[in-house]
Design a protein around this motif. Sequence first.
Motif, PDB file in Angstrom:
ATOM      1  N   LYS A   1      71.634   1.702  26.870  1.00 15.26           N
ATOM      2  CA  LYS A   1      70.311   1.948  27.557  1.00 15.26           C
ATOM      3  C   LYS A   1      69.013   1.422  26.875  1.00 15.26           C
ATOM      4  O   LYS A   1      69.077   1.179  25.779  1.00 15.26           O
ATOM      5  CB  LYS A   1      70.063   3.688  27.340  1.00 15.26           C
ATOM      6  CG  LYS A   1      71.034   4.442  28.140  1.00 15.26           C
ATOM      7  CD  LYS A   1      70.514   6.133  28.190  1.00 15.26           C
ATOM      8  CE  LYS A   1      71.627   6.584  29.059  1.00 15.26           C
ATOM      9  NZ  LYS A   1      71.143   8.040  29.337  1.00 15.26           N
TER      10      LYS A   1
ATOM     11  N   LYS B   1      60.853   7.281  28.741  1.00 14.49           N
ATOM     12  CA  LYS B   1      62.152   7.621  28.767  1.00 14.49           C
ATOM     13  C   LYS B   1      62.676   8.516  27.774  1.00 14.49           C
ATOM     14  O   LYS B   1      63.255   9.565  27.710  1.00 14.49           O
ATOM     15  CB  LYS B   1      63.137   6.778  29.037  1.00 14.49           C
ATOM     16  CG  LYS B   1      64.578   6.759  29.271  1.00 14.49           C
ATOM     17  CD  LYS B   1      64.998   5.631  29.821  1.00 14.49           C
ATOM     18  CE  LYS B   1      66.476   5.599  30.185  1.00 14.49           C
ATOM     19  NZ  LYS B   1      67.100   4.574  30.812  1.00 14.49           N
TER      20      LYS B   1
ATOM     21  N   TRP C   1      65.424   2.115  26.036  1.00  9.16           N
ATOM     22  CA  TRP C   1      64.464   3.148  25.837  1.00  9.16           C
ATOM     23  C   TRP C   1      62.932   2.804  25.798  1.00  9.16           C
ATOM     24  O   TRP C   1      62.554   2.419  24.905  1.00  9.16           O
ATOM     25  CB  TRP C   1      64.755   3.743  24.489  1.00  9.16           C
ATOM     26  CG  TRP C   1      66.222   4.330  24.518  1.00  9.16           C
ATOM     27  CD1 TRP C   1      67.476   3.818  23.915  1.00  9.16           C
ATOM     28  CD2 TRP C   1      66.510   5.707  25.036  1.00  9.16           C
ATOM     29  NE1 TRP C   1      68.344   4.653  24.145  1.00  9.16           N
ATOM     30  CE2 TRP C   1      67.783   5.922  24.719  1.00  9.16           C
ATOM     31  CE3 TRP C   1      65.914   6.679  25.657  1.00  9.16           C
ATOM     32  CZ2 TRP C   1      68.666   7.008  25.231  1.00  9.16           C
ATOM     33  CZ3 TRP C   1      66.752   7.838  26.214  1.00  9.16           C
ATOM     34  CH2 TRP C   1      67.939   7.879  25.777  1.00  9.16           C
ATOM     35  N   THR C   2      62.433   3.236  26.966  1.00  3.54           N
ATOM     36  CA  THR C   2      61.203   3.140  26.876  1.00  3.54           C
ATOM     37  C   THR C   2      60.606   4.309  26.127  1.00  3.54           C
ATOM     38  O   THR C   2      61.129   5.280  26.003  1.00  3.54           O
ATOM     39  CB  THR C   2      60.473   3.157  28.430  1.00  3.54           C
ATOM     40  OG1 THR C   2      60.613   4.481  29.124  1.00  3.54           O
ATOM     41  CG2 THR C   2      60.855   1.926  29.085  1.00  3.54           C
TER      42      THR C   2
ATOM     43  N   GLY D   1      55.954  10.400  29.441  1.00  7.28           N
ATOM     44  CA  GLY D   1      56.736  11.202  30.096  1.00  7.28           C
ATOM     45  C   GLY D   1      55.969  12.043  30.948  1.00  7.28           C
ATOM     46  O   GLY D   1      54.698  11.899  31.287  1.00  7.28           O
TER      47      GLY D   1
ATOM     48  N   THR E   1      57.178   6.524  36.079  1.00  8.16           N
ATOM     49  CA  THR E   1      57.457   6.317  34.670  1.00  8.16           C
ATOM     50  C   THR E   1      56.098   6.382  33.780  1.00  8.16           C
ATOM     51  O   THR E   1      55.673   5.457  33.404  1.00  8.16           O
ATOM     52  CB  THR E   1      58.512   5.037  34.235  1.00  8.16           C
ATOM     53  OG1 THR E   1      57.628   3.951  34.676  1.00  8.16           O
ATOM     54  CG2 THR E   1      59.750   5.274  34.905  1.00  8.16           C
TER      55      THR E   1
ATOM     56  N   GLU F   1      61.206  11.892  27.493  1.00  9.91           N
ATOM     57  CA  GLU F   1      61.901  12.936  28.397  1.00  9.91           C
ATOM     58  C   GLU F   1      63.214  13.392  27.938  1.00  9.91           C
ATOM     59  O   GLU F   1      63.610  14.497  28.154  1.00  9.91           O
ATOM     60  CB  GLU F   1      61.998  12.282  29.687  1.00  9.91           C
ATOM     61  CG  GLU F   1      60.591  12.391  30.645  1.00  9.91           C
ATOM     62  CD  GLU F   1      60.066  13.509  30.619  1.00  9.91           C
ATOM     63  OE1 GLU F   1      60.754  14.564  31.364  1.00  9.91           O
ATOM     64  OE2 GLU F   1      58.830  13.856  30.448  1.00  9.91           O
ATOM     65  N   PHE F   2      64.088  12.498  27.231  1.00 11.94           N
ATOM     66  CA  PHE F   2      65.270  12.912  26.775  1.00 11.94           C
ATOM     67  C   PHE F   2      64.973  13.842  25.633  1.00 11.94           C
ATOM     68  O   PHE F   2      65.892  14.794  25.526  1.00 11.94           O
ATOM     69  CB  PHE F   2      65.980  11.374  26.358  1.00 11.94           C
ATOM     70  CG  PHE F   2      67.360  11.649  25.715  1.00 11.94           C
ATOM     71  CD1 PHE F   2      68.475  11.881  26.600  1.00 11.94           C
ATOM     72  CD2 PHE F   2      67.562  12.024  24.511  1.00 11.94           C
ATOM     73  CE1 PHE F   2      69.652  12.027  26.316  1.00 11.94           C
ATOM     74  CE2 PHE F   2      69.008  12.247  23.690  1.00 11.94           C
ATOM     75  CZ  PHE F   2      69.875  12.415  24.655  1.00 11.94           C
TER      76      PHE F   2
ATOM     77  N   ASN G   1      60.961   5.431  40.138  1.00  7.96           N
ATOM     78  CA  ASN G   1      60.223   4.369  39.708  1.00  7.96           C
ATOM     79  C   ASN G   1      58.816   4.998  39.161  1.00  7.96           C
ATOM     80  O   ASN G   1      57.722   4.319  39.034  1.00  7.96           O
ATOM     81  CB  ASN G   1      59.828   3.054  40.103  1.00  7.96           C
ATOM     82  CG  ASN G   1      59.542   1.998  39.399  1.00  7.96           C
ATOM     83  OD1 ASN G   1      59.864   1.818  38.396  1.00  7.96           O
ATOM     84  ND2 ASN G   1      58.855   0.885  39.982  1.00  7.96           N
TER      85      ASN G   1
ATOM     86  N   TYR H   1      57.976  12.139  35.450  1.00  8.09           N
ATOM     87  CA  TYR H   1      58.553  11.353  35.288  1.00  8.09           C
ATOM     88  C   TYR H   1      59.718  11.169  36.093  1.00  8.09           C
ATOM     89  O   TYR H   1      60.476  12.377  36.219  1.00  8.09           O
ATOM     90  CB  TYR H   1      59.128  11.527  33.821  1.00  8.09           C
ATOM     91  CG  TYR H   1      60.070  10.342  33.276  1.00  8.09           C
ATOM     92  CD1 TYR H   1      59.486   8.977  32.664  1.00  8.09           C
ATOM     93  CD2 TYR H   1      61.422  10.158  33.461  1.00  8.09           C
ATOM     94  CE1 TYR H   1      60.197   8.013  32.326  1.00  8.09           C
ATOM     95  CE2 TYR H   1      62.239   9.346  33.128  1.00  8.09           C
ATOM     96  CZ  TYR H   1      61.844   8.195  32.637  1.00  8.09           C
ATOM     97  OH  TYR H   1      62.601   7.241  32.076  1.00  8.09           O
ATOM     98  N   ASN H   2      60.206  10.301  37.035  1.00  7.13           N
ATOM     99  CA  ASN H   2      61.236  10.294  37.768  1.00  7.13           C
ATOM    100  C   ASN H   2      61.753   8.597  37.769  1.00  7.13           C
ATOM    101  O   ASN H   2      61.328   8.020  38.785  1.00  7.13           O
ATOM    102  CB  ASN H   2      61.063  10.761  39.243  1.00  7.13           C
ATOM    103  CG  ASN H   2      62.303  10.890  40.100  1.00  7.13           C
ATOM    104  OD1 ASN H   2      63.186  10.059  40.110  1.00  7.13           O
ATOM    105  ND2 ASN H   2      62.304  11.666  40.941  1.00  7.13           N
ATOM    106  N   GLU H   3      62.711   8.370  36.939  1.00  6.89           N
ATOM    107  CA  GLU H   3      63.003   7.073  36.666  1.00  6.89           C
ATOM    108  C   GLU H   3      63.798   6.363  37.958  1.00  6.89           C
ATOM    109  O   GLU H   3      63.398   5.348  38.605  1.00  6.89           O
ATOM    110  CB  GLU H   3      64.126   6.945  35.594  1.00  6.89           C
ATOM    111  CG  GLU H   3      64.352   5.355  35.200  1.00  6.89           C
ATOM    112  CD  GLU H   3      65.028   5.365  34.164  1.00  6.89           C
ATOM    113  OE1 GLU H   3      65.068   4.463  33.296  1.00  6.89           O
ATOM    114  OE2 GLU H   3      65.962   6.402  33.689  1.00  6.89           O
TER     115      GLU H   3
END
Length: 191
Positions: free
Chosen positions: A110, A116, A112-113, A44, A40, A119-120, A38, A33-35
């Motif tokens: 924000k 994402k 939120w997918t 995650g 995603t 990952e958070f 891109n 994952y690296n927003e």
Amino acid sequence: MCVHYLETIGHHTCEKDGTKEKVLKNAPFLSEYNEDDNKTPFLGTGYYFWDNNIEMARLWGKWHYKNGYYIIEAKLILKKPDFFDLVGNRADMIYFRKLIKILEKKFRDKKWTVGKAIEFLKRLNNKCNGIFPFKVIRAVNDSDRIRRLKRGKEKYNFSNKDYIFLDPRIMICFVEKNDDIILNKKLIEER
């Protein structure tokens, strides 16, 4: 004695890069994952398998690996408390919805997918152990792309208006590689 929560067959699709032996030895491969770039993945960062769905593994290969792909098959053993099941466990679904609502309320700016949010929550768990301690996540992706492709296929009526879909797109994401729960890997297809 540990009771298995779920045993299933997993199909991992990867780029045809390297010898069969090297690929089999090192599979599954990490999807990061690296927003900012891109990247995603749906659930995650992790090691992804299709839950007993060789057709989806083939489609993924065709869509993502134009120069060819391999499909690795493995027996997967998913156990509680490490297994977070957003397919067949209502308590896990309710818990995840609560977590998403908390994130949306706290961080109103924000979007939120699922990836994402996961990952958070993984990072938050490193600070506050127990919030999201899961090592394996299982979920259904009901994307428009798949729905268009499979319209009318494997769909059976309950009544005139209601139906059941018997070929969902179920993914399993391992947060960490674990040879104790990813067993009997074999390369089953090369394209």
